[in-house]
Write a protein that holds these residues in place. Structure first.
Motif, PDB file in Angstrom:
ATOM      1  N   UNK A 442      29.100  91.402  74.922  1.00 59.76           N
ATOM      2  CA  UNK A 442      28.629  91.917  76.206  1.00 59.76           C
ATOM      3  C   UNK A 442      27.962  90.843  77.068  1.00 59.76           C
ATOM      4  N   UNK A 443      27.709  89.644  76.508  1.00 50.93           N
ATOM      5  CA  UNK A 443      27.083  88.565  77.268  1.00 50.93           C
ATOM      6  C   UNK A 443      28.106  87.672  77.976  1.00 50.93           C
ATOM      7  N   UNK A 444      29.382  88.004  77.847  1.00 46.81           N
ATOM      8  CA  UNK A 444      30.427  87.249  78.534  1.00 46.81           C
ATOM      9  C   UNK A 444      30.738  87.905  79.887  1.00 46.81           C
ATOM     10  N   UNK A 445      31.426  87.209  80.792  1.00 44.25           N
ATOM     11  CA  UNK A 445      31.823  87.835  82.067  1.00 44.25           C
ATOM     12  C   UNK A 445      32.583  89.133  81.820  1.00 44.25           C
ATOM     13  N   UNK A 446      32.342  90.107  82.676  1.00 42.20           N
ATOM     14  CA  UNK A 446      32.833  91.468  82.444  1.00 42.20           C
ATOM     15  C   UNK A 446      34.325  91.631  82.760  1.00 42.20           C
ATOM     16  N   UNK A 447      34.949  92.552  82.028  1.00 43.31           N
ATOM     17  CA  UNK A 447      36.352  92.891  82.262  1.00 43.31           C
ATOM     18  C   UNK A 447      36.520  93.635  83.589  1.00 43.31           C
ATOM     19  N   UNK A 448      35.486  94.345  83.995  1.00 45.39           N
ATOM     20  CA  UNK A 448      35.540  95.119  85.236  1.00 45.39           C
ATOM     21  C   UNK A 448      34.574  94.519  86.241  1.00 45.39           C
ATOM     22  N   UNK A 449      35.050  94.263  87.458  1.00 44.78           N
ATOM     23  CA  UNK A 449      34.185  93.683  88.480  1.00 44.78           C
ATOM     24  C   UNK A 449      32.954  94.551  88.715  1.00 44.78           C
ATOM     25  N   UNK A 450      31.814  93.898  88.832  1.00 44.03           N
ATOM     26  CA  UNK A 450      30.567  94.616  89.073  1.00 44.03           C
ATOM     27  C   UNK A 450      30.358  94.918  90.554  1.00 44.03           C
ATOM     28  N   UNK A 451      31.174  94.304  91.418  1.00 44.34           N
ATOM     29  CA  UNK A 451      30.974  94.466  92.855  1.00 44.34           C
ATOM     30  C   UNK A 451      32.162  95.069  93.594  1.00 44.34           C
ATOM     31  N   UNK A 452      33.340  95.014  92.981  1.00 47.72           N
ATOM     32  CA  UNK A 452      34.543  95.477  93.677  1.00 47.72           C
ATOM     33  C   UNK A 452      35.232  96.549  92.842  1.00 47.72           C
ATOM     34  N   UNK A 453      35.390  97.707  93.414  1.00 52.68           N
ATOM     35  CA  UNK A 453      36.099  98.776  92.721  1.00 52.68           C
ATOM     36  C   UNK A 453      37.586  98.440  92.621  1.00 52.68           C
ATOM     37  N   UNK A 454      38.199  98.806  91.494  1.00 52.39           N
ATOM     38  CA  UNK A 454      39.641  98.630  91.245  1.00 52.39           C
ATOM     39  C   UNK A 454      40.044  97.183  90.971  1.00 52.39           C
ATOM     40  N   UNK A 455      39.064  96.317  90.687  1.00 56.07           N
ATOM     41  CA  UNK A 455      39.357  94.929  90.319  1.00 56.07           C
ATOM     42  C   UNK A 455      38.909  94.678  88.885  1.00 56.07           C
ATOM     43  N   UNK A 456      39.832  94.179  88.085  1.00 55.61           N
ATOM     44  CA  UNK A 456      39.577  93.933  86.665  1.00 55.61           C
ATOM     45  C   UNK A 456      39.988  92.508  86.292  1.00 55.61           C
ATOM     46  N   UNK A 457      39.490  92.090  85.125  1.00 52.97           N
ATOM     47  CA  UNK A 457      39.766  90.740  84.624  1.00 52.97           C
ATOM     48  C   UNK A 457      40.196  90.810  83.162  1.00 52.97           C
ATOM     49  N   UNK A 458      40.915  89.793  82.729  1.00 53.66           N
ATOM     50  CA  UNK A 458      41.283  89.678  81.327  1.00 53.66           C
ATOM     51  C   UNK A 458      41.451  88.200  80.999  1.00 53.66           C
ATOM     52  N   UNK A 459      41.417  87.862  79.719  1.00 52.40           N
ATOM     53  CA  UNK A 459      41.649  86.477  79.332  1.00 52.40           C
ATOM     54  C   UNK A 459      40.478  85.813  78.644  1.00 52.40           C
ATOM     55  N   UNK A 460      40.599  84.500  78.463  1.00 53.27           N
ATOM     56  CA  UNK A 460      39.712  83.771  77.563  1.00 53.27           C
ATOM     57  C   UNK A 460      38.313  83.480  78.116  1.00 53.27           C
ATOM     58  N   UNK A 472      45.436  88.460  73.367  1.00 55.58           N
ATOM     59  CA  UNK A 472      46.201  89.705  73.223  1.00 55.58           C
ATOM     60  C   UNK A 472      45.263  90.910  73.210  1.00 55.58           C
ATOM     61  N   UNK A 473      44.150  90.752  72.495  1.00 51.57           N
ATOM     62  CA  UNK A 473      43.165  91.832  72.411  1.00 51.57           C
ATOM     63  C   UNK A 473      42.520  92.069  73.775  1.00 51.57           C
ATOM     64  N   UNK A 474      42.223  90.992  74.497  1.00 51.72           N
ATOM     65  CA  UNK A 474      41.610  91.117  75.816  1.00 51.72           C
ATOM     66  C   UNK A 474      42.492  91.931  76.762  1.00 51.72           C
ATOM     67  N   UNK A 475      43.804  91.685  76.691  1.00 56.02           N
ATOM     68  CA  UNK A 475      44.729  92.456  77.517  1.00 56.02           C
ATOM     69  C   UNK A 475      44.677  93.939  77.203  1.00 56.02           C
ATOM     70  N   UNK A 476      44.569  94.256  75.916  1.00 59.49           N
ATOM     71  CA  UNK A 476      44.482  95.661  75.515  1.00 59.49           C
ATOM     72  C   UNK A 476      43.186  96.292  76.017  1.00 59.49           C
ATOM     73  N   UNK A 477      42.083  95.538  75.932  1.00 62.10           N
ATOM     74  CA  UNK A 477      40.788  96.068  76.362  1.00 62.10           C
ATOM     75  C   UNK A 477      40.769  96.338  77.863  1.00 62.10           C
ATOM     76  N   UNK A 478      41.284  95.385  78.645  1.00 62.24           N
ATOM     77  CA  UNK A 478      41.324  95.568  80.099  1.00 62.24           C
ATOM     78  C   UNK A 478      42.190  96.770  80.467  1.00 62.24           C
ATOM     79  N   UNK A 479      43.343  96.844  79.829  1.00 57.22           N
ATOM     80  CA  UNK A 479      44.252  97.967  80.097  1.00 57.22           C
ATOM     81  C   UNK A 479      43.574  99.291  79.768  1.00 57.22           C
ATOM     82  N   UNK A 480      42.822  99.325  78.681  1.00 60.62           N
ATOM     83  CA  UNK A 480      42.133 100.549  78.287  1.00 60.62           C
ATOM     84  C   UNK A 480      41.129 101.009  79.326  1.00 60.62           C
TER      85      UNK A 480
END
Length: 490
Positions: A442-460, A472-480
C-alpha cells in the motif's frame, strides 16, 4: 455491456489487464508507442541472430500457470518450456565458477563442497523461504495495495519481524562463506534494491530460485509476449501500434479518453501500463497525484547497460545464464544506490541463449546478451558504452579462457538514454521502483488515480513491484478494480 477501455502500452501488465477486461466483455483497445508489442520485453533480430531485449529469466512458473488458468488455458497452449540445467553459472575468478543446478538436492551438494555443513543450513533457509513464498505469492501479492489491512492476517502477523529485518544480515548470519552468501543475495536483485534494504520476508525469492528453478521458453521470452497477445486477440482485444499518447483528456476531474497521433480516442476508462511518472505528465498539473519531489525521494531499481552481440564461433566455459561476480559486490551496489555513478569494477550478467536454443544464432555461432546494472539518471554516452563493453569482454576472456575480441560480428547497445526514448522511463530506470520496506504494498503508487475518476495504472512502479510475474499480477489487480467500478456504476 459495451463500455470502452483504453490501455496505454503493451508490456506484460497491460497485456494481462487487457485479457482480464476483455474476458469480462468490455471493448478493449491497446495503444502502443512503438512498432512492436511487449514494452521492455521486445525482440531484436539481426543477421540470423535473435535476442530478447528485456527480460531473459523465466522464474515463478506457477504465476504464469495461474494467469493462463484464469482463461481455462495453460502456458503450453501458447509456448513450450524447458527447465535449464544448470539454471545458471557464477564466476568468482579465472576458471573458478560454481554451477547452480536444477534441483535443491544438487544445489545442496554444491554448497556442501564449498563449505562443509552448509547444506543443512541451506535446507532450513529454503524451507523458511518456501513458507514465505506460499504466503506472498498465493495471497499477499494479489492484493491491490488499497489498504494496509491487506497485509494483516494470522500468517503475516507471525512474520511481522521479517518486515523489519533485512536479507543481507539474515544471509550473512547463516552463511559465513562469502561466495555462498553472494549466491543467496543474487535473487534479491530482481526486486530492485540492495539486500541490506530489502525486508527479510522477501527471501521467498530464494525459493523461486532454488525451489522452482529457471526455465526457458522455446524461442525466448518474446514467445510469452506473443502467447499473451494471441490470447488477447482471441478475447477480442484490439491493438494499435506506432501510437504514442500525447494527452490524457480530463474534464471536471473525470477522464474520458486520450489523444494519440492527433486523434482523439474516447473511452469510459483509461488504464496506463506506461511509466507512471510519464503518464502523470500527460495530465494537467492539477490532476497529478504525485509531485516531482515525491519521485525524487523514491528508491528506483537500477537501469542497465545492455549489449546484444553476435559471435562467429561457439563459446566454451559458459552456460545459458552466466554471472560474473569476480569483483566486489558491495562496491558496485554503492555506485548504484549510495553514490550514483559508473562503477569502477562492474558485476555483470551474460546470457547465451543459443547454448539452449540453436535458433537464436546461425550454426556454429553464438548469441550473447550482456547486462551491467547502473544507477538511473547518470550520464550515458557512446564513449562510456564502448569503454564498458571492452571491460566486460576482457573479463569474460580472463575468466573463461575464450578469445573473443576478433570473433565479434556486431554489437548493439541499449542504455539509459534508450530507456527514456523508447519507454519514457523515469531517469531511464530498467525495472521500476525498488521493493524496500517503505515502498511495499500500500506504500507504492496507487493503481487507481487519487485525483482523476476513471484513470487507472498498472505495472512495475505500482503493486506488486518489479519483474515479469509481478507485472502479470499487477494487470490482474488493475483489471479487478476497474471491473468493480464499472459493475458498481450499473
Amino acid at each position: 455491456m459495451n463500455e470502452k477501455i483504453l490501455i496505454i502500452g503493451s508490456g506484460f501488465s497491460s497485456l494481462s489487464a487487457a485479457c482480464y477486461l476483455a474476458k469480462e466483455g468490455y471493448e478493449v483497445t491497446v495503444l502502443e508507442k512503438n512498432k512492436n508489442l511487449g514494452g521492455r520485453a521486445r525482440q531484436l533480430i539481426k543477421e540470423g541472430f535473435t535476442f530478447d531485449m528485456g527480460p531473459t529469466w523465466y522464474w515463478m512458473p506457477d504465476v504464469f500457470e495461474r494467469f493462463f488458468a484464469d482463461f481455462n488455458k495453460t502456458p503450453s497452449d501458447y509456448y513450450s518450456l524447458k527447465k535449464l540445467d544448470p539454471a545458471y553459472q557464477i564466476y568468482f575468478g579465472p576458471n573458478d565458477s560454481i554451477n547452480i543446478e536444477d534441483t535443491l538436492e544438487k544445489i545442496s551438494t554444491a554448497f556442501e563442497k564449498e563449505e562443509p555443513g552448509s547444506s543443512k543450513t541451506l535446507t532450513k533457509f529454503i524451507t523458511k523461504a518456501k513458507n514465505n513464498y506460499d504466503i506472498a505469492i498465493k495471497d499477499l501479492v494479489y492484493k491491490p495495495g488499497v489498504s494496509p489491512l491487506e497485509l494483516v492476517s494470522v500468517k503475516t502477523i507471525k512474520k511481522l519481524g521479517q518486515f523489519f529485518g533485512n536479507i543481507q544480515s539474515d544471509i550473512e548470519k547463516e552463511f559465513k562463506n562469502k561466495r555462498l552468501s553472494q549466491i543467496l543475495k543474487f535473487p534479491v536483485l530482481f526486486l530492485g534494491a540492495k539486500p541490506s534494504d530489502t525486508p527479510s520476508f522477501y527471501n521467498f525469492m530464494n525459493y523461486a530460485d532454488f525451489g522452482l528453478g529457471t526455465w526457458y521458453p522455446d524461442n525466448g521470452m518474446y514467445e510469452v509476449v506473443k502467447g499473451i497477445h494471441t490470447l488477447a486477440l482471441e478475447l477480442g482485444v484490439k491493438f494499435i501500434t506506432n501510437s504514442p499518447v500525447e494527452k490524457i483528456i480530463v474534464e471536471n476531474n473525470k477522464c474520458f479518453g486520450v489523444i494519440s497521433n492527433n486523434k482523439m480516442y474516447i473511452s469510459d476508462i483509461v488504464l496506463s501500463g506506461a511509466d507512471y511518472h510519464h503518464t502523470e505528465s500527460l495530465l494537467d498539473k492539477k490532476y497529478r497525484a504525485y509531485s516531482e519531489k515525491y519521485w525524487e525521494k523514491k528508491v528506483f531499481a537500477p537501469s542497465s547497460l545492455l549489449f546484444y552481440t553476435g559471435f562467429n564461433k561457439k563459446l566454451s566455459g559458459v552456460e545459458h545464464h552466466t554471472l560474473f561476480f569476480d569483483v566486489d559486490f558491495d562496491n558496485h551496489a554503492t555506485s548504484i544506490y549510495d553514490k550514483p555513478g559508473w562503477p569502477e569494477k562492474p558485476l555483470f550478467y551474460a546470457s547465451f541463449p543459443s547454448i539452449t536454443d540453436k535458433k537464436c544464432a546461425p550454426e556454429g555461432y553464438e548469441a550473447g546478451i550482456f547486462l551491467i546494472p547502473l544507477a538511473p539518471g547518470i550520464n550515458d554516452t557512446p564513449q562510456l558504452r564502448e569503454e564498458y563493453f571492452n571491460i566486460i569482454i576482457e573479463r569474460i576472456e580472463k575468466n573463461t579462457g575464450n578469445d573473443l575480441k576478433n570473433n565479434i560480428i556486431f554489437k548493439e547497445s541499449f542504455c539509459i538514454n534508450d530507456f527514456i526514448k523508447d519507454y519514457n522511463s523515469y531517469k531511464g530506470n530498467a525495472y521500476g521502483m525498488a521493493n524496500t520496506l517503505m515502498q511495499t504494498a500500500f506504500l507504492r503508487p496507487k493503481l487507481k488515480s487519487k485525483k482523476v475518476k476513471n484513470l487507472y495504472f498498472t505495472g512495475q512502479l505500482t503493486v506488486p513491484g518489479p519483474g515479469v510475474p509481478p507485472s502479470l499480477i499487477s494487470g490482474k489487480l488493475s483489471a479487478g478494480l476497474i471491473v468493480k467500478q464499472l459493475k458498481k456504476n450499473l
